[in-house]
Write an enzyme that holds these catalytic residues in place. Structure first.
Site, mmCIF file in Angstrom:
data_model
loop_
_atom_site.group_PDB
_atom_site.id
_atom_site.type_symbol
_atom_site.label_atom_id
_atom_site.label_comp_id
_atom_site.label_asym_id
_atom_site.label_seq_id
_atom_site.Cartn_x
_atom_site.Cartn_y
_atom_site.Cartn_z
ATOM 1 N N HIS A 67 0.560 -1.066 -0.223
ATOM 2 C CA HIS A 67 -0.180 0.263 0.248
ATOM 3 C C HIS A 67 0.441 0.949 0.174
ATOM 4 C CE1 HIS A 67 -3.484 2.011 -0.267
ATOM 5 N NE2 HIS A 67 -3.512 2.030 1.312
ATOM 6 N N LYS A 146 -26.372 -0.785 -4.622
ATOM 7 C CA LYS A 146 -26.553 0.696 -5.180
ATOM 8 C C LYS A 146 -27.863 1.343 -6.000
ATOM 9 C CE LYS A 146 -22.594 0.015 -7.995
ATOM 10 N NZ LYS A 146 -21.472 1.028 -8.682
ATOM 11 N N LYS A 151 -32.239 4.283 -5.418
ATOM 12 C CA LYS A 151 -34.184 4.291 -5.786
ATOM 13 C C LYS A 151 -34.299 5.421 -3.885
ATOM 14 C CE LYS A 151 -35.474 0.607 -8.294
ATOM 15 N NZ LYS A 151 -36.404 -0.520 -8.937
ATOM 16 N N PRO A 156 -25.336 5.870 -2.344
ATOM 17 C CA PRO A 156 -24.839 4.464 -1.545
ATOM 18 C C PRO A 156 -23.534 4.278 -0.917
ATOM 19 C CG PRO A 156 -25.235 4.884 -4.288
ATOM 20 C CD PRO A 156 -25.618 5.966 -3.484
ATOM 21 N N ASP A 157 -22.250 5.041 -0.349
ATOM 22 C CA ASP A 157 -21.919 5.025 0.243
ATOM 23 C C ASP A 157 -22.267 5.634 1.400
ATOM 24 O OD1 ASP A 157 -18.404 4.548 0.427
ATOM 25 O OD2 ASP A 157 -19.010 6.771 0.643
ATOM 26 N N TYR A 179 -12.721 6.142 10.451
ATOM 27 C CA TYR A 179 -11.782 6.932 9.187
ATOM 28 C C TYR A 179 -12.440 6.432 8.387
ATOM 29 C CZ TYR A 179 -7.863 7.214 6.193
ATOM 30 O OH TYR A 179 -6.883 6.953 4.043
ATOM 31 N N THR A 192 -4.596 10.373 0.337
ATOM 32 C CA THR A 192 -5.520 10.764 0.055
ATOM 33 C C THR A 192 -6.223 11.618 1.528
ATOM 34 O OG1 THR A 192 -4.874 9.023 2.608
ATOM 35 C CG2 THR A 192 -6.058 7.909 0.410
#
Length: 353
Positions: A67, A146, A151, A156-157, A179, A192
């Site tokens: 990462h 989603k 709807k 969605p997130d 986080y 980020t």
């Protein structure tokens, strides 16, 4: 100075664009597959490498990313492109005659002395000890995704973030620092910023969901307020207007002998930066799962995917009850679906002028 043979061979591994790991294991369940991609037994991985493609004995495949050199989005796009091409049968394998001058694969023959062998053995034991402290649980929830959330006129997130908040509240009876990775890749060298999920609104929402005296109308209103706040915060973070990277930079600029300003020792700051929930989303209809480790010993790591008609979760922790939290995630998803479907039906039944 001439480099020894071992250094030369390691340099060849380091200089490779990617590594392909051919495992002789056959993970069957989603949990087994996810665990094998996370680390396997540690013997057939080069964890310093940014890109590792994994192929297992039974034909399953996966991917492992280191990462520090890159974030999830480039890796996700790479893998989604590969899987999309396979699904659409658009892979161009080329011709066998394209690269006639291509060199045959070269086996790198390592020769180890006793000191290196001991170091390898110690590393294997360290890996085993580290992973023995970990537990991993996956969830593929096919109740909705989603398409239905949209709807409900919800993000969605943000909707899934509230599912996570509700599940954690069910488990612990409180809300704690959460986080969510917000990308700042629109800026040069941007990576980020922290999206902070917990808010006054989210805390009010989860408490209301567990209160039988609160009406569904009130619960929907509180959930919507919490999601609206989350969308705004995440948007500001993506614009570089979050607080965490700025404060982190200031803290790191302190000299070792310099006293910390009171803000960095304040209980409010220390609690709000102890990430009991570290969460992140990657989007792909093709991914079966993805995840990462927790960032604090008393916390959870939650990687999730929001598909058109499904939600996937990967939960890691140091034996805090990852399976229990996954059960509560499914339960919370059902409860949120119920109140929003009821609200949707109520709105549809209202007379239109």
């Amino acid at each position: 100075m001439k480099k020894d043979l071992l250094s030369q061979l390691l340099e060849k591994l380091e200089s490779a664009t990617l590594l392909l790991c051919l495992d002789d294991t056959s993970p069957t369940t989603r949990d087994e597959h996810s665990w094998s991609c996370w680390g396997g037994d540690g013997r057939n991985r080069y964890f310093d490498k940014s890109l590792q493609f994994l192929v297992f004995e039974n034909g399953k495949a996966g991917f492992l990313a280191e990462h520090s050199s890159m974030d999830g989005t480039p890796n996700a796009r790479l893998n989604d492109y590969i899987l999309s091409s396979i699904a659409k049968d658009t892979v161009n394998y080329g011709s066998e005659t394209v690269r006639q001058d291509l060199k045959a694969p070269e086996q790198l023959k390592f020769s180890f002395n006793d000191q290196v062998l001991k170091t390898i053995k110690d590393s294997e034991q360290s890996f085993d000890n580290t992973m023995a402290k970990q537990e991993l649980s996956t969830l593929a929830y096919h109740g909705y995704g989603k398409n239905l959330i949209k709807k409900f006129r919800s993000s969605p997130d943000a909707f899934v973030q509230m599912i996570i908040q509700l599940a954690y509240f069910k488990m612990y009876g409180t809300s704690r620092a959460t986080y969510e990775a917000a990308t700042t890749r629109k800026y040069e060298h941007g990576r980020t910023e922290t999206g902070r999920t917990v808010s006054i609104e989210s805390a009010a929402f989860v408490k209301a969901m567990e209160d039988l005296d609160v009406s569904n109308d009130q619960k929907v209103a509180l959930a919507s307020a919490a999601m609206d706040g989350h969308v705004k915060y995440l948007g500001a973070a993506a614009e570089g207007q979050g607080v965490d990277r700025h404060l982190f930079g200031l803290r790191l600029s302190l000299r070792p002998d310099e006293p910390k300003p009171s803000i960095f020792t304040d209980e409010g700051y220390t609690k709000s930066t102890h990430w009991n929930l570290s969460t992140s989303q990657l989007a792909s209809e093709h991914f079966d799962n993805w995840g990462f480790g927790e960032v604090v010993p008393d916390g959870f790591g939650i990687g999730y995917i929001i598909k058109n008609n499904a939600l996937h979760f990967n939960v890691t922790s140091m034996h805090l009850g990852s399976k229990t939290l996954n059960h509560l995630l499914a339960e919370s998803a059902e409860e949120m679906k119920q109140i929003f479907e009821e609200d949707l039906a109520k709105q549809a039944s209202k007379p239109k002028l």
